[in-house]
Design a protein around this motif. Structure first.
Motif, PDB file in Angstrom:
ATOM      1  N   HIS A   5     -14.616   2.221  -7.547  1.00 15.32           N
ATOM      2  CA  HIS A   5     -14.500   1.204  -6.916  1.00 15.32           C
ATOM      3  C   HIS A   5     -14.801   0.284  -5.827  1.00 15.32           C
ATOM      4  O   HIS A   5     -14.911  -0.941  -6.373  1.00 15.32           O
ATOM      5  N   SER A   6     -14.688   0.622  -4.402  1.00 17.27           N
ATOM      6  CA  SER A   6     -15.730   0.486  -3.578  1.00 17.27           C
ATOM      7  C   SER A   6     -17.018  -0.418  -3.851  1.00 17.27           C
ATOM      8  O   SER A   6     -17.098  -1.493  -2.815  1.00 17.27           O
ATOM      9  N   GLU A  46       1.392   2.497  -2.719  1.00 20.54           N
ATOM     10  CA  GLU A  46       0.225   2.747  -3.518  1.00 20.54           C
ATOM     11  C   GLU A  46       0.079   4.410  -3.164  1.00 20.54           C
ATOM     12  O   GLU A  46      -1.151   4.742  -3.032  1.00 20.54           O
ATOM     13  N   GLN A  65      -5.359   0.870   4.391  1.00 21.51           N
ATOM     14  CA  GLN A  65      -4.960   1.827   3.965  1.00 21.51           C
ATOM     15  C   GLN A  65      -4.110   3.469   5.166  1.00 21.51           C
ATOM     16  O   GLN A  65      -3.504   4.296   5.275  1.00 21.51           O
ATOM     17  N   ASP A 116     -17.258  -3.997  -5.218  1.00 24.30           N
ATOM     18  CA  ASP A 116     -16.613  -4.848  -4.891  1.00 24.30           C
ATOM     19  C   ASP A 116     -17.405  -5.375  -3.282  1.00 24.30           C
ATOM     20  O   ASP A 116     -17.123  -6.365  -3.113  1.00 24.30           O
ATOM     21  N   HIS A 150     -12.183   1.841   0.067  1.00 22.47           N
ATOM     22  CA  HIS A 150     -11.846   2.507  -0.931  1.00 22.47           C
ATOM     23  C   HIS A 150     -10.127   1.598  -0.911  1.00 22.47           C
ATOM     24  O   HIS A 150      -8.918   1.567  -0.205  1.00 22.47           O
ATOM     25  N   PRO A 151      -9.857   1.901  -2.531  1.00 18.72           N
ATOM     26  CA  PRO A 151      -7.810   1.148  -2.533  1.00 18.72           C
ATOM     27  C   PRO A 151      -7.010   2.661  -2.457  1.00 18.72           C
ATOM     28  O   PRO A 151      -7.468   3.673  -2.400  1.00 18.72           O
ATOM     29  N   SER A 152      -5.983   2.334  -2.037  1.00 13.97           N
ATOM     30  CA  SER A 152      -5.046   2.676  -1.565  1.00 13.97           C
ATOM     31  C   SER A 152      -4.588   4.362  -2.070  1.00 13.97           C
ATOM     32  O   SER A 152      -4.724   5.183  -1.751  1.00 13.97           O
ATOM     33  N   ALA A 154       1.043  -1.048  -0.243  1.00  8.84           N
ATOM     34  CA  ALA A 154       0.027  -0.169   0.024  1.00  8.84           C
ATOM     35  C   ALA A 154       0.795   1.195  -0.423  1.00  8.84           C
ATOM     36  O   ALA A 154       0.369   2.192  -0.462  1.00  8.84           O
TER      37      ALA A 154
END
Ligand code: NAI
Length: 480
Positions: free
Chosen positions: A244-245, A28, A59, A248, A401-403, A25
């Motif tokens: 994104h999430s 990112e 994160q 997911d 959420h992604p990094s 992470a």
């Protein structure tokens, strides 16, 4: 307590896995790593004792360790009962240089699947520093830490914690109970804490809303920075993070094909825009509900049908709330939904869906399918699938959420912490936003990390549009 570090996590032996994901992470999260480099010899947060209430994810681990790298001492709890990633929590306690037997990290009080009393216990623990110390900064997401301090002070001044009413929400009863026990122990505890606090930095729309309400009532006890309304937060995290999430969470929770289905998204603010895009990207036919004509018109222009929930419930295979409002999907709505329709919320609190009403519905049965997925069967035999008990499903059913997008949000958080910690005397007890120059700085770091190349203004061009060559490039009223 182990090796002098207090903690309450699910399983410390998950730390190695957590550390591996934190390492990935970090790459990112260029915003946080740039701040670590920028301040590597300055330690602007030396002396800061930060109490943090924010989803304890991988994160967030990178955020916490950035605050520590900048000199802060930190204690942490999650801001939601389902959002903790247990391996991340373990890794933060162990720290980059500690071991499971000799942890050398940060006190964390968070695990996935807390009860409400456990959640408020953890929040209180995170605000309670050892050896009579108090936090001097709060980092909040949704405002629960700020709420506990403010209510604590108010009841200390009143000398009594009010009794709960029978029809109060369950959570409110737990908060009152927590404060009652705490006041019985020390009748000036929250006042002492509030006096030490230099400020709070708030992550999300709902928490910011609470802060403006406190400020308007003249009740805000310390200055606040609204991190959410940095452009590089709400226009990115709330939108692209959700894009994104959201799916997911739906995918991990249900594995139902989204393509071809009808999905209703309630609310077309930043989160709703990301949610609609996320579902449309999978081939769903998306319908929007809104109360605000501007957001409703935006949805229409973006090609979505805008309708009332009542009128489209019969078609909906998926219903997602994103409003930050309460009672958006009532139990009457739920009873009318299609068989095995999926219902979830991605707004900050679970009161968008009337979960209490659902539980009380005559003859309804709850079948737990797996953690954070329940089938609720109505007496007529049809059922709906509710994700994360109505709490934010992207963190309950998936990992949030992604990094990269959180790096944008958390870079703003770190900058805001430094600002309030070092310059608190310049701030009144109001809600502030970070200057646009810093917003642009956060954006620049992330654009460069993606390989984007900006065009440079000539001096003449800059004069012509009346900005500085180095920015800021837009007036404050510009909306993006
Ligand atoms: P926003 O204020 O931009 O959008 C909310 C929208 O809902 C507004 O356009 C409003 O007009 C609309 N709305 C209000 N009541 C409604 C109703 N009864 N029916 C239909 N529409 C209604 O807020 P934003 O930034 O989109 O945030 C929404 C919620 O999501 C907040 O609670 C926020 O804290 C939370 N959030 C959750 C995240 C997550 O990871 N799950 C990430 C970021 C924010």
């Amino acid at each position: 307590v182990r090796n002098g570090i207090e903690f309450a996590v699910a399983d410390l032996s998950l730390a190695e896995f957590g550390r591996k994901e934190i390492r990935l992470a970090e790459h990112e999260m260029p915003g946080l790593m740039a701040l670590r480099r920028e301040y590597s010899e300055v330690y602007p947060l030396r002396g800061a004792r930060i109490s943090g209430s924010l989803h304890m994810t991988v994160q967030t681990a990178v955020l916490i360790e950035t605050l520590v790298a900048l000199g802060a001492e930190v204690r942490w709890a999650s801001c939601n009962i389902f959002s903790t990633q247990d391996h991340a929590a373990a890794a933060v306690v162990v720290g980059p240089h500690g071991t499971v037997d000799e942890p050398a990290g940060v006190p964390v009080f968070a695990w996935k699947g807390e009860t409400l009393p456990e959640y408020w216990w953890a929040t209180e623990k995170m605000l309670t520093w050892p050896e009579g110390q108090a936090p001097n900064m709060i980092l909040d997401d949704g405002g629960d830490a700020t709420l506990l301090v403010h209510k604590g002070v108010a009841y200390e001044q009143a000398g009594v914690v009010p009794a709960a009413h029978d029809d109060d929400p369950e959570e409110w009863k737990v908060i009152l109970e927590t404060l009652r026990a705490s006041l019985a122990e020390d009748a000036t505890r929250w006042t002492k804490i509030a006096e030490q606090i230099r400020g709070v930095t708030e992550e999300t729309t709902t928490g910011v809303h609470r802060l403006y309400q406190l400020a308007a009532a003249g009740e805000l006890l310390f200055p606040a920075i609204n991190v959410n309304d940095s452009v590089t937060k709400s226009k990115f995290d709330n939108r692209y993070g959700i894009r994104h999430s959201l799916i997911d969470g739906i995918n991990r929770g249900t594995d139902v094909l989204i393509g071809g289905k009808v999905a209703v998204v309630c609310g077309y603010g930043d989160v709703g825009k990301g949610a609609a895009e996320s579902l449309r990207g999978q081939g769903a036919r998306v319908i929007i509900t809104e109360i605000d004509p501007i957001c409703g018109l935006q949805a229409a222009m973006d090609g979505y049908q805008v309708a009332r929930l009542e009128d489209v419930l019969g078609q909906a295979d998926i219903v997602i709330t994103t409003t930050g409002n309460k009672d958006v999907v009532t139990v009457e709505h739920m009873a009318q939904m299609k068989h095995q329709a999926i219902l979830g919320n991605i707004g900050h609190f679970d009161n968008e869906l009337d979960m209490a009403g659902l539980a009380r519905y005559p003859g309804v049965r709850r079948i737990n399918i797996k953690p954070q997925v329940d089938e609720w069967v109505f007496p007529d035999g049809h059922s709906i699938i509710v994700l994360s008990e109505g709490r934010l499903l992207n963190l309950g059913n998936a990992t949030g959420h992604p990094s990269f997008v959180m790096s944008c949000s958390f870079a703003n958080q770190v900058i805001a912490q430094i600002e309030l910690f070092t310059k608190h005397k310049e701030y009144d007890r109001e809600v502030f936003r970070l200057p646009k120059k810093l917003d642009e700085k956060v954006a620049r770091i992330h654009l460069e990390a993606l390989g984007g190349e900006l065009t440079k203004l000539t001096k003449e061009q800059a004069e012509y549009i009346d900005v500085d060559v180095e920015g800021p490039y837009k007036p404050d009223h510009y909306r993006y």
